[in-house]
Design a protein around this motif. Structure first.
Motif, short mmCIF file in Angstrom:
data_model
loop_
_atom_site.label_atom_id
_atom_site.label_comp_id
_atom_site.label_asym_id
_atom_site.label_seq_id
_atom_site.Cartn_x
_atom_site.Cartn_y
_atom_site.Cartn_z
N GLU A 82 0.81 -1.20 0.00
CA GLU A 82 0.00 0.00 0.00
C GLU A 82 0.86 1.26 0.00
O GLU A 82 0.44 2.30 -0.51
N LEU A 83 2.06 1.17 0.54
CA LEU A 83 2.93 2.34 0.58
C LEU A 83 3.39 2.74 -0.81
O LEU A 83 3.74 3.90 -1.05
N HIS A 84 3.42 1.78 -1.72
CA HIS A 84 3.88 2.07 -3.06
C HIS A 84 2.79 2.64 -3.96
O HIS A 84 3.09 3.21 -5.00
N ILE A 85 1.53 2.45 -3.61
CA ILE A 85 0.42 2.81 -4.51
C ILE A 85 0.41 4.30 -4.85
O ILE A 85 0.29 4.66 -6.03
N PRO A 86 0.53 5.22 -3.87
CA PRO A 86 0.56 6.64 -4.25
C PRO A 86 1.71 6.97 -5.21
O PRO A 86 1.53 7.77 -6.14
N ALA A 87 2.87 6.37 -4.99
CA ALA A 87 4.00 6.63 -5.88
C ALA A 87 3.72 6.09 -7.28
O ALA A 87 4.08 6.72 -8.28
N MET A 88 3.08 4.94 -7.37
CA MET A 88 2.72 4.38 -8.66
C MET A 88 1.72 5.29 -9.38
O MET A 88 1.84 5.54 -10.59
N ALA A 89 0.73 5.78 -8.63
CA ALA A 89 -0.26 6.68 -9.22
C ALA A 89 0.40 7.96 -9.71
O ALA A 89 0.12 8.45 -10.82
N GLN A 90 1.31 8.51 -8.92
CA GLN A 90 2.01 9.73 -9.32
C GLN A 90 2.86 9.49 -10.57
O GLN A 90 2.97 10.37 -11.43
N ALA A 91 3.41 8.29 -10.68
CA ALA A 91 4.23 7.98 -11.86
C ALA A 91 3.36 7.94 -13.11
O ALA A 91 3.78 8.39 -14.18
N ILE A 92 2.15 7.41 -13.00
CA ILE A 92 1.24 7.38 -14.16
C ILE A 92 0.89 8.81 -14.56
O ILE A 92 0.93 9.16 -15.75
N VAL A 93 0.52 9.62 -13.59
CA VAL A 93 0.15 11.01 -13.89
C VAL A 93 1.32 11.75 -14.52
O VAL A 93 1.16 12.47 -15.52
N ALA A 94 2.51 11.57 -13.97
CA ALA A 94 3.69 12.25 -14.51
C ALA A 94 3.97 11.82 -15.95
O ALA A 94 4.37 12.63 -16.79
N ALA B 148 -1.68 -2.34 -8.91
CA ALA B 148 -1.73 -1.66 -10.20
C ALA B 148 -3.11 -1.09 -10.45
O ALA B 148 -3.26 0.02 -10.97
N TYR B 149 -4.15 -1.85 -10.10
CA TYR B 149 -5.53 -1.37 -10.24
C TYR B 149 -5.75 -0.12 -9.39
O TYR B 149 -6.27 0.89 -9.87
N LEU B 150 -5.35 -0.16 -8.14
CA LEU B 150 -5.59 0.97 -7.23
C LEU B 150 -4.82 2.21 -7.69
O LEU B 150 -5.35 3.33 -7.64
N ALA B 151 -3.58 2.01 -8.12
CA ALA B 151 -2.79 3.15 -8.59
C ALA B 151 -3.41 3.77 -9.83
O ALA B 151 -3.52 4.99 -9.95
N VAL C 17 -0.41 -7.93 -15.17
CA VAL C 17 -0.32 -9.37 -15.02
C VAL C 17 0.22 -10.01 -16.31
O VAL C 17 1.10 -10.87 -16.28
N ARG C 18 -0.32 -9.55 -17.44
CA ARG C 18 0.07 -10.12 -18.73
C ARG C 18 1.54 -9.90 -19.03
O ARG C 18 2.22 -10.77 -19.61
N THR C 19 2.07 -8.74 -18.66
CA THR C 19 3.46 -8.40 -18.96
C THR C 19 4.41 -8.67 -17.80
O THR C 19 5.60 -8.35 -17.88
N SER C 20 3.85 -9.21 -16.72
CA SER C 20 4.64 -9.56 -15.52
C SER C 20 5.34 -8.35 -14.92
O SER C 20 6.48 -8.43 -14.46
N GLY C 21 4.65 -7.21 -14.93
CA GLY C 21 5.24 -6.04 -14.29
C GLY C 21 4.42 -4.79 -14.55
O GLY C 21 3.73 -4.68 -15.57
N PHE C 22 4.53 -3.86 -13.64
CA PHE C 22 3.84 -2.57 -13.75
C PHE C 22 4.75 -1.57 -14.43
O PHE C 22 5.91 -1.41 -14.04
N ASP C 23 4.23 -0.91 -15.46
CA ASP C 23 5.00 0.11 -16.17
C ASP C 23 4.13 1.35 -16.31
O ASP C 23 3.17 1.36 -17.08
N ALA C 24 4.46 2.39 -15.56
CA ALA C 24 3.65 3.61 -15.56
C ALA C 24 3.64 4.29 -16.92
O ALA C 24 2.72 5.04 -17.23
N ARG C 25 4.63 4.03 -17.74
CA ARG C 25 4.72 4.70 -19.04
C ARG C 25 3.82 4.07 -20.09
O ARG C 25 3.54 4.68 -21.13
N CYS C 26 3.35 2.85 -19.86
CA CYS C 26 2.64 2.08 -20.87
C CYS C 26 1.13 2.22 -20.68
O CYS C 26 0.52 1.48 -19.90
#
Length: 306
Positions: free
Chosen positions: A3-15, A42-45, A72-81
């Motif tokens: 859960e600590l990573h979710i805000p950072a993941m969301a910010q990365a998507i926005v950025a 990934a869903y929450l972010a 899940v399909r790509t085995s990793g979260f990528d904020a740029r994609c």
């Protein structure tokens, strides 16, 4: 990921995507984050990020599920994609036997017109696809206008779609029918089957990701995407989508012929066509023009021949 990573993941998507989806001149205000329906990071972010980027709740939810499937399909979260693979939106595996009859991928200039007289005039001017959007509660008047529109395009080669009045369109022998989301939701299975069995094509209006997924469920002949720009012709439930969102929709829905619609003027044709849509629908650019026939010729010259 916790859960600590979710805000950072969301910010990365926005950025990574704010410059694309929230340009200054068309900035859509941030939306409240809807209630989560799952707890995957990934869903929450993505749910938080897409809401911050101005996507309404149903579209933020749709994108968040797609982002989770992509991760899940790509085995990793990528904020740029940004998700654009149909399988991540549940758009794969449809039964081709249930699809509506096909129409050309490039429908070209598409005139949305208020009367049969206008339909005939623009068909004779060379507009390849026309739609009769005739508003009336008088069923006899509707049948007469639809029949007149069918007769008006005879000998012109124009494809005629009838807005909403599907039974009158079947009876008159139109090329196709166009429905909005509310009209699509109101159609029962037997009615959809009757339209499909008639051989008429079906076009469906969409205004974002969730509605595109809904339209795909019936496998229409084409999908309309909009409103791209502000329009005063009808009250829209969603804000203007802008060219960047249109581009993303085209990447996702390219299995269909696509029509861009909503406040599009001649000077915007190059940017719209650059997204890859095969058709641009116009209303005011024709019916409000000082010389509609000349306007039609000008707009036809802006669209490459298929």
């Amino acid at each position: 990921m916790t859960e600590l990573h979710i805000p950072a993941m969301a910010q990365a998507i926005v950025a990574a995507h704010s410059a694309t989806f929230a340009p200054y001149e068309q900035r859509l205000p941030p939306q409240p984050t809807p209630a989560a329906t799952r707890q995957d990071p990934a869903y929450l972010a993505a749910l938080q990020a897409c809401s911050a980027l101005g996507f309404i709740a149903i579209d933020a939810e749709c994108l968040a599920h797609a982002w989770q499937r992509q991760s899940v399909r790509t085995s990793g979260f990528d904020a740029r994609c940004w998700p654009s693979d149909p399988q991540d939106f549940g758009l794969a595996g449809a039964d081709p036997q249930l699809a509506f009859p096909p129409c050309p991928r490039a429908l070209g200039l598409y005139g949305v017109l208020p009367t049969a007289e206008w339909v005939g005039r623009m068909a004779r001017a060379g507009v390849p696809t026309v739609q009769l959007r005739f508003k009336s509660d008088d069923q006899a008047a509707i049948r007469r206008e639809v029949q007149a529109a069918v007769q008006a395009v005879q000998g012109t080669g124009a494809r005629l779609f009838i807005n909403d009045h599907w039974q009158a369109a079947i009876d008159a022998g139109a090329y196709g029918i166009h429905v909005g989301q509310e009209d699509l939701d109101a159609l029962e299975g037997a009615q959809l089957n009757a339209i499909r069995a008639s051989g008429l094509r079906l076009g469906v209006s969409t205004h974002g990701y969730a509605e595109m997924v809904r339209a795909h469920a019936v496998q229409p002949s084409y999908i309309a995407l909009g409103a791209v720009f502000p329009t005063t012709l009808k009250k829209m439930a969603t804000a203007p989508q802008g060219v960047a969102r249109l581009q993303a929709y085209v990447r996702l829905m390219q299995q269909y012929p696509l029509v861009a619609i909503g406040g599009i003027a001649a000077e915007q044709f190059p940017a719209i066509l650059a997204t890859g849509v095969g058709s641009i629908a116009v209303v005011r650019a024709l019916v409000n023009a000082p010389d509609p026939d000349a306007a039609a010729q000008h707009l036809l010259g802006l669209i490459p021949a298929p």
